[in-house]
Scaffold this motif. Sequence first.
Motif, PDB file in Angstrom:
ATOM      1  N   ALA A  99       0.444  -1.124   0.686  1.00 41.77           N
ATOM      2  CA  ALA A  99      -0.087   0.222  -0.180  1.00 41.77           C
ATOM      3  C   ALA A  99       0.862   1.362  -0.247  1.00 41.77           C
ATOM      4  N   ASP A 100       2.006   1.167   0.455  1.00 44.70           N
ATOM      5  CA  ASP A 100       3.030   2.309   1.402  1.00 44.70           C
ATOM      6  C   ASP A 100       3.770   2.696   0.137  1.00 44.70           C
ATOM      7  N   GLY A 101       4.130   1.451  -0.547  1.00 37.84           N
ATOM      8  CA  GLY A 101       4.854   1.369  -1.863  1.00 37.84           C
ATOM      9  C   GLY A 101       6.177   1.217  -1.315  1.00 37.84           C
ATOM     10  N   ASP A 102       6.977   0.898  -0.522  1.00 40.93           N
ATOM     11  CA  ASP A 102       8.031   1.433   0.086  1.00 40.93           C
ATOM     12  C   ASP A 102       8.949  -0.765  -0.405  1.00 40.93           C
ATOM     13  N   GLY A 103       8.355  -1.097  -0.921  1.00 42.44           N
ATOM     14  CA  GLY A 103       8.752  -2.894  -1.437  1.00 42.44           C
ATOM     15  C   GLY A 103       8.643  -3.410  -0.460  1.00 42.44           C
ATOM     16  N   CYS A 104       7.296  -3.831   0.709  1.00 45.15           N
ATOM     17  CA  CYS A 104       7.403  -5.013   1.328  1.00 45.15           C
ATOM     18  C   CYS A 104       5.829  -4.574   1.406  1.00 45.15           C
ATOM     19  N   ARG A 106     -21.317  -7.183   0.749  1.00 50.70           N
ATOM     20  CA  ARG A 106     -22.281  -6.255   0.141  1.00 50.70           C
ATOM     21  C   ARG A 106     -20.899  -5.041   0.052  1.00 50.70           C
ATOM     22  N   TRP A 107     -20.094  -4.892   0.432  1.00 48.16           N
ATOM     23  CA  TRP A 107     -18.810  -4.353  -0.171  1.00 48.16           C
ATOM     24  C   TRP A 107     -18.228  -3.931  -1.438  1.00 48.16           C
ATOM     25  N   SER A 108     -18.254  -2.716  -1.525  1.00 47.35           N
ATOM     26  CA  SER A 108     -17.124  -3.041  -3.106  1.00 47.35           C
ATOM     27  C   SER A 108     -15.709  -3.565  -2.691  1.00 47.35           C
ATOM     28  N   ALA A 109     -15.190  -4.212  -4.180  1.00 47.35           N
ATOM     29  CA  ALA A 109     -13.978  -4.395  -4.543  1.00 47.35           C
ATOM     30  C   ALA A 109     -12.679  -3.920  -3.316  1.00 47.35           C
ATOM     31  N   ARG A 148     -13.146  -4.598  -0.014  1.00 50.19           N
ATOM     32  CA  ARG A 148     -13.282  -5.977   0.716  1.00 50.19           C
ATOM     33  C   ARG A 148     -11.095  -5.753   0.408  1.00 50.19           C
ATOM     34  N   GLU A 149     -10.412  -4.872  -0.519  1.00 50.20           N
ATOM     35  CA  GLU A 149      -9.206  -5.022  -0.739  1.00 50.20           C
ATOM     36  C   GLU A 149      -8.598  -4.730   0.817  1.00 50.20           C
ATOM     37  N   ALA A 150      -9.144  -3.108   1.169  1.00 49.71           N
ATOM     38  CA  ALA A 150      -8.482  -2.577   2.236  1.00 49.71           C
ATOM     39  C   ALA A 150      -8.766  -3.759   4.047  1.00 49.71           C
ATOM     40  N   PHE A 151      -9.867  -4.827   3.622  1.00 48.47           N
ATOM     41  CA  PHE A 151     -10.429  -5.638   5.160  1.00 48.47           C
ATOM     42  C   PHE A 151      -8.751  -6.556   4.638  1.00 48.47           C
ATOM     43  N   ALA A 152      -8.685  -6.863   3.904  1.00 47.40           N
ATOM     44  CA  ALA A 152      -7.593  -8.180   3.589  1.00 47.40           C
ATOM     45  C   ALA A 152      -6.368  -7.464   3.891  1.00 47.40           C
ATOM     46  N   ASN A 153      -6.539  -6.380   4.089  1.00 48.34           N
ATOM     47  CA  ASN A 153      -4.500  -5.044   4.111  1.00 48.34           C
ATOM     48  C   ASN A 153      -3.885  -4.818   5.098  1.00 48.34           C
ATOM     49  N   GLY A 163      -5.041  -5.975  15.477  1.00 50.41           N
ATOM     50  CA  GLY A 163      -5.635  -6.725  15.754  1.00 50.41           C
ATOM     51  C   GLY A 163      -6.249  -7.622  14.593  1.00 50.41           C
ATOM     52  N   SER A 164      -6.101  -6.845  13.386  1.00 46.41           N
ATOM     53  CA  SER A 164      -6.950  -7.000  12.417  1.00 46.41           C
ATOM     54  C   SER A 164      -5.705  -8.735  11.679  1.00 46.41           C
ATOM     55  N   LEU A 165      -4.841  -8.686  12.014  1.00 46.50           N
ATOM     56  CA  LEU A 165      -4.073  -9.275  10.952  1.00 46.50           C
ATOM     57  C   LEU A 165      -2.577  -9.720  11.912  1.00 46.50           C
ATOM     58  N   ILE A 166      -2.057 -11.206  12.297  1.00 46.75           N
ATOM     59  CA  ILE A 166      -1.701 -11.664  13.427  1.00 46.75           C
ATOM     60  C   ILE A 166      -1.084 -12.618  12.688  1.00 46.75           C
ATOM     61  N   ALA A 167       0.421 -12.116  12.787  1.00 43.76           N
ATOM     62  CA  ALA A 167       1.673 -13.270  12.131  1.00 43.76           C
ATOM     63  C   ALA A 167       1.610 -14.536  13.062  1.00 43.76           C
TER      64      ALA A 167
END
Length: 229
Positions: free
Chosen positions: A77-82, A143-146, A149-154, A160-164
């Motif tokens: 998302a931030d274009g830093d390569g990661c 019911r969401w836009s694409a 859904r992309e924002a949710f997945a990332n 707490g949204s994403l956990i290693a």
Amino acid sequence: MRDVAHPCPPAAHRATSYLLAAALAALLAIASLLVAPSPAHAATYSAPVTQAVADLPVATENRTGYSRDLFRHWIDADGDGCNTRNEVLLSEADSAPSVGSGCSLSGGRWYSYYDATSYTSASSLDIDHMVPLAEAWDSGASRWSASRREAFANDLGFYGSLIAVSASSNRSKSDQDPAEWMPSGSRCRYVTEWVSVKHRWGLAVDSAEKQALTSYAAGCSQTVSVTIY
């Protein structure tokens, strides 16, 4: 005989009024430039986890039409390569890994709280969507836009949204909700993070899920506090 004061001629009086009005308008314009507008505040939700569970809406789940491909990830998302996966690994590492070309990671140490085990290889870890993509779809994301859904997945905006976690524990969990699967320990943390994500994204729960969350949360003292996306 006393001198009698004569009033200002009408034309002079009007000119004076116009000058005063113009001066006042100029002062107001300058003042408006000096006063910065108040920033818009994002909506937030905060409540004890027991209340937060009670506040979740209940709805029947429906997986019709679901595909994991409808939730684009992992992005940079931030274009830093990661990409998002590596951003989470870098953020959650107990000992920071070395970052090589293309954001390749080597070394490092992570604690998987699902199975209370530490790992020293990034390849041993999955990035778990606290609320699985399929569960999100069932609970309102259909019911969401694409782009939503992309924002949710990332979602890197809430810890707490994403956990290693270990790949084995993540695959054991799969797309199950708390009525079907819970980690062996840290259950209050898990319930709090699950409920936080549901509130953050405006997702519902089914009746069995709410019953399980209510039962688990009864012994927890945590607070749900999230910015609503």
